[in-house]
Enzyme design. Structure first.
Site, short mmCIF file in Angstrom:
data_model
loop_
_atom_site.label_atom_id
_atom_site.label_comp_id
_atom_site.label_asym_id
_atom_site.label_seq_id
_atom_site.Cartn_x
_atom_site.Cartn_y
_atom_site.Cartn_z
N THR A 85 0.87 -1.18 0.00
CA THR A 85 0.00 0.00 0.00
C THR A 85 0.91 1.23 0.00
O THR A 85 2.13 1.09 0.00
CB THR A 85 -0.89 0.04 1.27
OG1 THR A 85 -0.06 0.44 2.38
CG2 THR A 85 -1.53 -1.29 1.58
N CYS A 86 0.31 2.43 0.06
CA CYS A 86 1.20 3.59 0.02
C CYS A 86 1.96 3.78 1.35
O CYS A 86 2.89 4.56 1.42
CB CYS A 86 0.50 4.87 -0.44
SG CYS A 86 -0.92 5.31 0.54
N ARG A 126 3.12 0.88 3.20
CA ARG A 126 3.88 -0.32 3.58
C ARG A 126 4.06 -1.28 2.42
O ARG A 126 3.22 -1.36 1.52
CB ARG A 126 3.17 -1.06 4.71
CG ARG A 126 1.78 -1.56 4.38
CD ARG A 126 1.08 -2.13 5.60
NE ARG A 126 0.78 -1.11 6.58
CZ ARG A 126 1.43 -0.98 7.73
NH1 ARG A 126 2.37 -1.84 8.05
NH2 ARG A 126 1.11 -0.02 8.56
N SER A 135 -1.75 1.04 11.41
CA SER A 135 -1.93 2.04 10.36
C SER A 135 -1.44 3.41 10.77
O SER A 135 -1.39 3.74 11.96
CB SER A 135 -3.41 2.14 9.99
OG SER A 135 -3.83 0.94 9.41
N GLN A 147 -9.32 1.10 5.40
CA GLN A 147 -8.83 0.70 4.08
C GLN A 147 -7.88 -0.51 4.11
O GLN A 147 -7.93 -1.38 3.25
CB GLN A 147 -8.09 1.89 3.47
CG GLN A 147 -8.22 1.94 1.97
CD GLN A 147 -7.35 3.06 1.40
OE1 GLN A 147 -6.66 3.77 2.13
NE2 GLN A 147 -7.40 3.22 0.12
N GLN A 188 -7.37 -3.92 1.78
CA GLN A 188 -6.11 -4.15 1.06
C GLN A 188 -5.53 -5.52 1.40
O GLN A 188 -4.97 -6.20 0.54
CB GLN A 188 -5.10 -3.04 1.38
CG GLN A 188 -5.49 -1.71 0.74
CD GLN A 188 -4.81 -0.51 1.37
OE1 GLN A 188 -4.47 -0.52 2.56
NE2 GLN A 188 -4.64 0.56 0.60
N1 LIG Z 1 -6.26 6.50 -1.56
C1 LIG Z 1 -5.89 6.87 -0.35
O1 LIG Z 1 -6.50 6.55 0.67
C2 LIG Z 1 -4.69 7.75 -0.17
C3 LIG Z 1 -4.32 8.14 1.13
C4 LIG Z 1 -3.21 8.95 1.30
C5 LIG Z 1 -2.49 9.35 0.21
N2 LIG Z 1 -2.84 8.93 -1.04
C6 LIG Z 1 -2.03 9.41 -2.16
O2 LIG Z 1 -2.85 10.17 -3.03
C7 LIG Z 1 -2.42 10.01 -4.37
C8 LIG Z 1 -3.60 9.57 -5.22
O3 LIG Z 1 -3.99 8.31 -4.75
P1 LIG Z 1 -5.39 7.69 -5.15
O4 LIG Z 1 -5.62 6.53 -4.25
O5 LIG Z 1 -6.42 8.75 -5.22
O6 LIG Z 1 -5.04 7.16 -6.63
P2 LIG Z 1 -6.03 6.76 -7.79
O7 LIG Z 1 -7.38 6.46 -7.23
O8 LIG Z 1 -5.34 5.74 -8.60
O9 LIG Z 1 -6.14 8.08 -8.67
C9 LIG Z 1 -5.01 8.55 -9.34
C10 LIG Z 1 -5.24 9.98 -9.81
O10 LIG Z 1 -4.01 10.48 -10.33
C11 LIG Z 1 -4.22 10.97 -11.65
N3 LIG Z 1 -2.99 10.77 -12.40
C12 LIG Z 1 -2.34 9.61 -12.59
N4 LIG Z 1 -1.23 9.81 -13.30
C13 LIG Z 1 -1.17 11.15 -13.57
C14 LIG Z 1 -0.26 11.98 -14.28
N5 LIG Z 1 0.83 11.47 -14.86
N6 LIG Z 1 -0.53 13.30 -14.36
C15 LIG Z 1 -1.62 13.80 -13.78
N7 LIG Z 1 -2.52 13.06 -13.10
C16 LIG Z 1 -2.31 11.76 -13.00
C17 LIG Z 1 -5.41 10.20 -12.18
O11 LIG Z 1 -6.10 10.94 -13.14
P3 LIG Z 1 -6.21 10.47 -14.68
O12 LIG Z 1 -6.66 9.04 -14.65
O13 LIG Z 1 -7.18 11.39 -15.31
O14 LIG Z 1 -4.82 10.63 -15.18
C18 LIG Z 1 -6.28 10.10 -10.91
O15 LIG Z 1 -7.00 11.25 -10.72
C19 LIG Z 1 -1.31 8.98 -4.35
O16 LIG Z 1 -0.08 9.64 -4.41
C20 LIG Z 1 -1.50 8.28 -3.01
O17 LIG Z 1 -0.26 7.82 -2.51
C21 LIG Z 1 -3.92 8.16 -1.24
#
Ligand SMILES: NC(=O)c1ccc[n+]([C@@H]2O[C@H](COP(=O)([O-])OP(=O)(O)OC[C@H]3O[C@@H](n4cnc5c(N)ncnc54)[C@H](OP(=O)(O)O)[C@@H]3O)[C@@H](O)[C@H]2O)c1
Length: 417
Positions: free
Chosen positions: A49-50, A52, A107, A114, A118
């Protein structure tokens, strides 16, 4: 014959979140194959996961260096990258760790939901490629069940605040009257969804953007916000006073130069980067008028807000300490199963062979008589074999592998796993 359960992990506890990605396995099926082919590991499950990257494995003769070397070769890292980051534990400690994971104690945000999903996904992916076997399947199935029960009975996951809500709360704390400001959300994935829900709930208008316009349009239809073109946004940061960034882009979307330009005629902008790795260059924080908060800082604030959950930690720990010995006994018992199964199978095939010989000699054709003789032979074999096999299971459960070794010799058992 005794199989150890090993856990080797690199997590946010020993490594900054933005560095963790380097330890991730890019090609999971290949990682499974390589661990199983090139080491003493016989089963494995990877949780990634992000926060671990964790390997659970079984082995009768494991070697931490071997695991580390394979991990390093699969990720292209040097061995010394693991020196201060890799944590390893086995058996009892590994069961305890997995229960802490499923119940949310491990966590970044205590009790978050979450991770349980996972872990379920990880074990089912491992099952699909036959990377896990009966030991890890059993261990994960039990740990998921216990983790779910703990969450339901203690409420460890309740009364918290999501990362998205915290990001919006931090914006509220740092920017006056958000309703009068221009707010931008970059990203349409899971993390962006959390932010959008919170913005919508509080009645704040915002623009949303994603590389593909259709994705932002679809997002805004269910989660609110006004979709705007990605290209326009990247050249027009000056239009916004609050920017939330939550994408998986592998480079900086918000750069120093772009923000320097954007700030020419403005007094202040707050940027909240939820991305890991970062998609906002930390250097922008040096530009006068910009306030930048990254995912580590936002998560830390979420953590501080978790008093209710933290109060429940000791209750959860007590339940875990009661469950660990039960899991341990179950896992030890599994050590005896291949031998027990082998003995029963061999005894039964001998029984069938002798039964058929006897029936032939008797020239017996009456079905009822054949059934009675068949039942008789089954009962004899069962009554002779059951007691020693149950004793073997018990010995294994009580951690007495010597008896297993002796029994293996007595029954000429050859390991097939
Ligand atoms: N999910 C969580 O609970 C969580 C918690 C803490 C931190 N995070 C962090 O938040 C970030 C997003 O995670 P997520 O879970 O929301 O991912 P996700 O559901 O896979 O969504 C990824 C997002 O990034 C965009 N994206 C991907 N490649 C890109 C690029 N090259 N240029 C611009 N946009 C791009 C995608 O848009 P398009 O498809 O339109 O490109 C989409 O909006 C990650 O870095 C993750 O580590 C997530």
């Amino acid at each position: 014959m005794k199989q150890n359960i090993i856990n080797a992990r690199v997590t946010f506890r020993k490594s900054p979140i933005h560095v963790l990605e380097k330890f991730a396995f890019k090609d999971m099926p290949n990682a499974y194959l390589t661990f199983k082919k090139n080491s003493s590991v016989s089963e494995c499950v990877i949780i990634q996961t992000c926060n671990r990257i964790e390997l659970f494995a079984t082995s009768d003769n494991h070697n931490v260096d071997e695991i580390k070397n394979i991990w390093a070769s699969l990720t292209g890292l040097e061995d010394n990258a693991f020196r201060d980051t890799l944590e390893v534990c086995e058996n009892r400690d590994a069961y305890e760790h997995l229960l802490k994971l499923t119940s949310g104690l491990e966590s970044l945000v205590v009790g978050e939901e979450q991770i349980l999903g996972q872990i379920k996904e990880s074990i089912s992916a491992a099952r699909k490629v036959d990377a896990s076997g009966k030991r890890l399947n059993k261990l994960f199935e039990r740990s998921i069940r216990i983790g779910t029960r703990i969450r339901n009975s203690t409420g460890i996951g309740r009364g918290g605040i999501s990362l998205g809500s915290m990001a919006v709360k931090l914006a509220e704390e740092n920017v006056d009257d958000i309703k009068s400001k221009h707010v931008l959300l970059i990203g349409t994935g899971e993390a962006a969804t959390m932010v959008a829900k919170s913005l919508k709930k509080r009645g704040y208008a915002f623009n949303v953007t994603s590389r593909t316009l259709e994705r932002s349009v679809g997002f805004s239809q269910t989660l609110g916000g006004k979709p705007v073109k990605f290209e326009d946004v990247l050249t027009g940061f000056s239009d916004y006073e609050i920017i939330f960034v939550a994408t998986t882009a592998p480079y900086f979307l918000v750069t120093f130069e772009k923000m320097k330009d954007a700030m020419k005629d403005k007094s202040g902008t707050m940027i909240l980067d939820l991305s890991n790795p970062r998609t906002v260059d930390e250097k922008v924080a040096t530009i006068p008028g910009i306030k930048l908060m990254n995912i580590d800082q936002i998560a830390e604030m979420v953590d501080k807000n978790m008093k209710n959950r933290k109060d429940k930690v000791s209750t959860v720990e007590n339940i875990i300490s009661e469950e660990v010995p039960i899991i341990e006994a179950t896992m030890k018992r599994l050590d005896a199963e291949p031998l027990v199964k082998d003995v029963f199978t061999n005894a039964d095939s001998l029984r069938i062979k002798e039964l058929q010989k006897a029936l032939q000699m008797l020239g017996e054709t009456d079905e009822e008589r054949i059934r009675i003789i068949d039942d008789l032979t089954k009962a004899v074999v069962e009554s002779i074999v059951s007691t020693p096999m149950n004793n073997l299971r018990k010995a294994s459960e009580q951690g007495n592998p010597d008896l297993l070794d002796i029994a293996s010799k007595l029954f000429v058992y050859k390991k097939k796993e």
